[in-house]
Design a protein around this motif. Structure first.
Motif, PDB file in Angstrom:
ATOM      1  N   ASP A 142       0.826  -1.207   0.000  1.00 41.16           N
ATOM      2  CA  ASP A 142       0.000   0.000   0.000  1.00 41.16           C
ATOM      3  C   ASP A 142       0.865   1.264   0.000  1.00 41.16           C
ATOM      4  OD1 ASP A 142       0.943   0.188   2.602  1.00 41.16           O
ATOM      5  OD2 ASP A 142      -0.877  -0.635   3.505  1.00 41.16           O
ATOM      6  N   ALA A 143       0.292   2.384   0.428  1.00 38.86           N
ATOM      7  CA  ALA A 143       0.983   3.676   0.403  1.00 38.86           C
ATOM      8  C   ALA A 143       2.260   3.676   1.243  1.00 38.86           C
ATOM      9  CB  ALA A 143       0.039   4.773   0.893  1.00 38.86           C
ATOM     10  N   ARG A 144       2.301   2.835   2.288  1.00 34.43           N
ATOM     11  CA  ARG A 144       3.518   2.752   3.102  1.00 34.43           C
ATOM     12  C   ARG A 144       4.691   2.244   2.273  1.00 34.43           C
ATOM     13  NH1 ARG A 144       1.331  -1.078   7.701  1.00 34.43           N
ATOM     14  NH2 ARG A 144       0.234  -1.869   5.852  1.00 34.43           N
ATOM     15  N   ALA A 145       4.416   1.246   1.442  1.00 31.68           N
ATOM     16  CA  ALA A 145       5.455   0.709   0.557  1.00 31.68           C
ATOM     17  C   ALA A 145       5.814   1.717  -0.529  1.00 31.68           C
ATOM     18  CB  ALA A 145       4.975  -0.597  -0.072  1.00 31.68           C
ATOM     19  N   ASP A 146       4.824   2.464  -1.008  1.00 32.56           N
ATOM     20  CA  ASP A 146       5.080   3.481  -2.030  1.00 32.56           C
ATOM     21  C   ASP A 146       6.063   4.530  -1.510  1.00 32.56           C
ATOM     22  OD1 ASP A 146       3.252   2.219  -3.700  1.00 32.56           O
ATOM     23  OD2 ASP A 146       1.592   3.547  -3.161  1.00 32.56           O
ATOM     24  N   ALA A 147       5.798   5.032  -0.292  1.00 30.84           N
ATOM     25  CA  ALA A 147       6.662   6.071   0.280  1.00 30.84           C
ATOM     26  C   ALA A 147       8.070   5.543   0.562  1.00 30.84           C
ATOM     27  CB  ALA A 147       6.044   6.603   1.571  1.00 30.84           C
ATOM     28  N   THR A 148       8.136   4.319   1.083  1.00 25.80           N
ATOM     29  CA  THR A 148       9.435   3.725   1.424  1.00 25.80           C
ATOM     30  C   THR A 148      10.267   3.480   0.176  1.00 25.80           C
ATOM     31  OG1 THR A 148       8.440   2.675   3.370  1.00 25.80           O
ATOM     32  CG2 THR A 148      10.551   1.798   2.622  1.00 25.80           C
ATOM     33  N   VAL A 184       3.469   9.891  -3.951  1.00 26.06           N
ATOM     34  CA  VAL A 184       3.762  10.373  -2.599  1.00 26.06           C
ATOM     35  C   VAL A 184       4.335  11.788  -2.690  1.00 26.06           C
ATOM     36  CG1 VAL A 184       4.080   8.064  -1.662  1.00 26.06           C
ATOM     37  CG2 VAL A 184       6.050   9.277  -2.616  1.00 26.06           C
ATOM     38  N   PHE A 185       4.758  12.356  -1.548  1.00 26.38           N
ATOM     39  CA  PHE A 185       5.134  13.761  -1.519  1.00 26.38           C
ATOM     40  C   PHE A 185       6.451  13.971  -0.765  1.00 26.38           C
ATOM     41  CE2 PHE A 185       0.593  13.139  -1.585  1.00 26.38           C
ATOM     42  CZ  PHE A 185       0.195  13.929  -2.664  1.00 26.38           C
ATOM     43  N   PRO A 186       7.399  14.721  -1.355  1.00 23.10           N
ATOM     44  CA  PRO A 186       8.633  15.058  -0.623  1.00 23.10           C
ATOM     45  C   PRO A 186       8.291  15.989   0.535  1.00 23.10           C
ATOM     46  CG  PRO A 186       8.826  15.568  -2.983  1.00 23.10           C
ATOM     47  CD  PRO A 186       7.385  15.323  -2.703  1.00 23.10           C
ATOM     48  N   VAL A 187       8.874  15.759   1.677  1.00 26.93           N
ATOM     49  CA  VAL A 187       8.602  16.585   2.852  1.00 26.93           C
ATOM     50  C   VAL A 187       9.471  17.837   2.815  1.00 26.93           C
ATOM     51  CG1 VAL A 187       8.687  16.689   5.377  1.00 26.93           C
ATOM     52  CG2 VAL A 187       7.882  14.617   4.233  1.00 26.93           C
ATOM     53  N   THR A 237       3.084   9.990   2.735  1.00 30.23           N
ATOM     54  CA  THR A 237       1.979   9.394   1.979  1.00 30.23           C
ATOM     55  C   THR A 237       0.872  10.403   1.689  1.00 30.23           C
ATOM     56  OG1 THR A 237       0.951   8.648   4.047  1.00 30.23           O
ATOM     57  CG2 THR A 237       2.380   7.073   2.882  1.00 30.23           C
ATOM     58  N   LYS A 238       0.850  11.513   2.455  1.00 32.20           N
ATOM     59  CA  LYS A 238      -0.148  12.558   2.228  1.00 32.20           C
ATOM     60  C   LYS A 238       0.553  13.892   2.075  1.00 32.20           C
ATOM     61  CE  LYS A 238      -3.807  10.248   4.893  1.00 32.20           C
ATOM     62  NZ  LYS A 238      -4.732  10.364   6.057  1.00 32.20           N
ATOM     63  N   PHE A 342       1.938   8.424   6.788  1.00 29.68           N
ATOM     64  CA  PHE A 342       3.146   7.618   7.005  1.00 29.68           C
ATOM     65  C   PHE A 342       4.312   8.304   6.302  1.00 29.68           C
ATOM     66  CE2 PHE A 342      -0.335   4.594   7.452  1.00 29.68           C
ATOM     67  CZ  PHE A 342      -0.007   3.981   8.654  1.00 29.68           C
ATOM     68  N   VAL A 343       5.423   8.409   7.025  1.00 33.76           N
ATOM     69  CA  VAL A 343       6.608   9.074   6.494  1.00 33.76           C
ATOM     70  C   VAL A 343       7.752   8.075   6.407  1.00 33.76           C
ATOM     71  CG1 VAL A 343       8.276  10.944   6.856  1.00 33.76           C
ATOM     72  CG2 VAL A 343       5.873  11.266   7.495  1.00 33.76           C
ATOM     73  N   ALA A 344       8.469   8.091   5.281  1.00 33.51           N
ATOM     74  CA  ALA A 344       9.619   7.199   5.080  1.00 33.51           C
ATOM     75  C   ALA A 344      10.870   8.037   4.831  1.00 33.51           C
ATOM     76  CB  ALA A 344       9.365   6.269   3.903  1.00 33.51           C
TER      77      ALA A 344
END
Length: 434
Positions: A142-148, A184-187, A237-238, A342-344
């Motif tokens: 899911d989105a957690r894997a996308d961000a990571t 996903v989005f760069p912080v 993720t957001k 979720f942040v990676a």
């Protein structure tokens, strides 16, 4: 530790940052320790493990391993070494800088996205690394894997883009493209720094996201040969909320947290726990506790960031408060996005050499601890990004082949000498028996 960095191997600030063989070997030694510490924490990151235990594993590994190398005789000046950045265990919506206090009771739970961040230095030469673990007993796509995966791929692409002559500000666009490909989005507010001796946050930077509030100090800075970069890529993720200036508005349960510290009613877990001494600021502290704390910091953490957990002075926050009032400490506040986000993070240390970029620790050097069970179902299709990712990297921080040859030669010479001594003893014994 003295307030001003010192060393017997280099005599001036300019010489400090020339990648001579002895300097390069110190970077590599620090990188090997950082990678080992990171691996141990990743392996211990399981459901039910306390965040304090995990942070202690990282810091203790660095302290133990640095204590065993670069030791000098009693009459020689000691080499400073140890933790360059305290182990931080930042979970889920926490972006970073969460180094737990000793009393922290939080434990890892099923489904958590855990960011492990740490650093080691030898004689001021620093290697930092970070890795993200998805703690799940079943595969995650899911989105957690996308961000990571996006953070991992972007960190790899940034390292491969460190070509001498390239403007650092231009590399940010690569991070943004990769984030878009994974949805996903760069912080904002995150920077990759070019490091120098005793300096982990140099002025030459690569913004994780180029924004009105995150412009490099030198927008015309270029990558140069022998640059040592700490690449730091953070994905969410957001999309975080921003104000009119483009600055991220940290949130907890929908309520903004004014930086640098959260209001007391939000709880102690939002208080900063990582600090760094501002060596250029001097002041005669009024409180006895503050003076005791200052003495401890001078001895143990004169240059690099430290965690409040590492201090032995009683009631350290009293002293910290007075020191901050007089600008004697810099604060590394933990930042949180909205719950459910979720942040990676992936952080690596690399060197720009004539033969290309060498990753010393983190990133590609962490391939052995990358989970194959969790993967994104999205992929890069942009031809420009794909061409960057196909570039080669040198990975690892093993001692040079030349050095190994010398060690092997010495070993063979010692073995030969032992054989000759053994033969002489046998001949003497035979002669005596006759």
């Amino acid at each position: 530790m003295s307030e001003k960095p010192s060393s017997s191997s280099v005599s001036s600030e300019e010489d400090d940052n020339v990648l001579k063989p002895e300097v390069l070997e110190k970077y590599k030694a620090a990188a090997r320790i950082s990678q080992d510490a990171l691996t141990r924490v990743v392996q211990a990151c399981i459901v039910g493990k306390s965040v304090v235990e995990l942070a202690d594993i990282g810091d203790r590994t660095i302290e133990e391993m640095t204590s065993a190398i670069y030791n000098v005789e009693k009459d020689e000046e000691p080499i400073e070494k140890g933790v360059a950045f305290p182990t931080c265990i930042s979970i889920n919506e926490c972006v970073g800088n969460y180094s737990p206090e000793a009393e922290d009771t939080r434990k890892i739970a099923e489904g958590d996205v855990v960011k492990i961040d740490l650093g080691c230095h030898i004689d001021g030469y620093t290697a930092c690394a970070s890795h993200t673990v998805i703690v799940s007993s079943s595969p995650v796509t899911d989105a957690r894997a996308d961000a990571t995966e996006a953070a991992w791929v972007a960190a790899d692409a940034v390292a491969k883009s460190l070509v001498p002559g390239t403007k650092t500000i231009a590399i940010s666009a690569i991070i943004k493209k990769i984030a878009a490909a994974y949805g996903v989005f760069p912080v904002d507010g995150v920077l990759s720094h070019c490091m120098k001796r005793f300096v982990i946050d140099g002025n030459k930077t690569i913004p994780n996201l180029l924004s009105a509030s995150n412009i490099p100090m030198d927008p015309n800075a270029e990558v140069e040969l022998d640059d040592v970069f700490c690449i730091d890529v953070v994905m969410s993720t957001k999309e975080p909320k921003t104000n009119k200036r483009g600055q991220i508005i940290p949130e907890v349960e929908g309520e903004p947290i004014p930086p640098p510290a959260a209001p007391k009613e939000l709880g102690d877990k939002f208080r900063p726990t990582v600090y760094k001494r501002n060596v250029e600021e001097q002041f005669m502290l009024r409180l006895k506790t503050s003076r005791q704390l200052m003495s401890e910091i001078q001895k143990k953490h004169a240059t690099f960031p430290f965690s409040i957990r590492s201090l032995r002075t009683k009631l350290p926050r009293i002293g910290i408060k007075e020191m901050i009032e007089h600008n004697m400490l810099s604060t590394y506040p933990p930042m949180f996005l909205k719950p459910g986000t979720f942040v990676a993070q992936v952080k690596l240390t690399c060197i720009v050499t004539e033969k290309g970029v060498q990753v010393l620790c983190g990133g590609a050097a962490s391939a052995s601890i990358l989970s194959a069970a969790h993967h994104s179902e999205k992929a890069i299709t942009d031809p420009e990004i794909l061409s960057i990712l196909q570039k080669p990297l040198t990975v690892g921080s093993a001692p040079s082949a030349k050095k190994n040859k010398k060690k092997n030669k010495k070993k063979k010479s010692a073995e030969k000498s032992q054989e000759e001594d053994k033969k002489k003893k046998e001949d003497n014994s035979k002669a005596e028996s006759k």
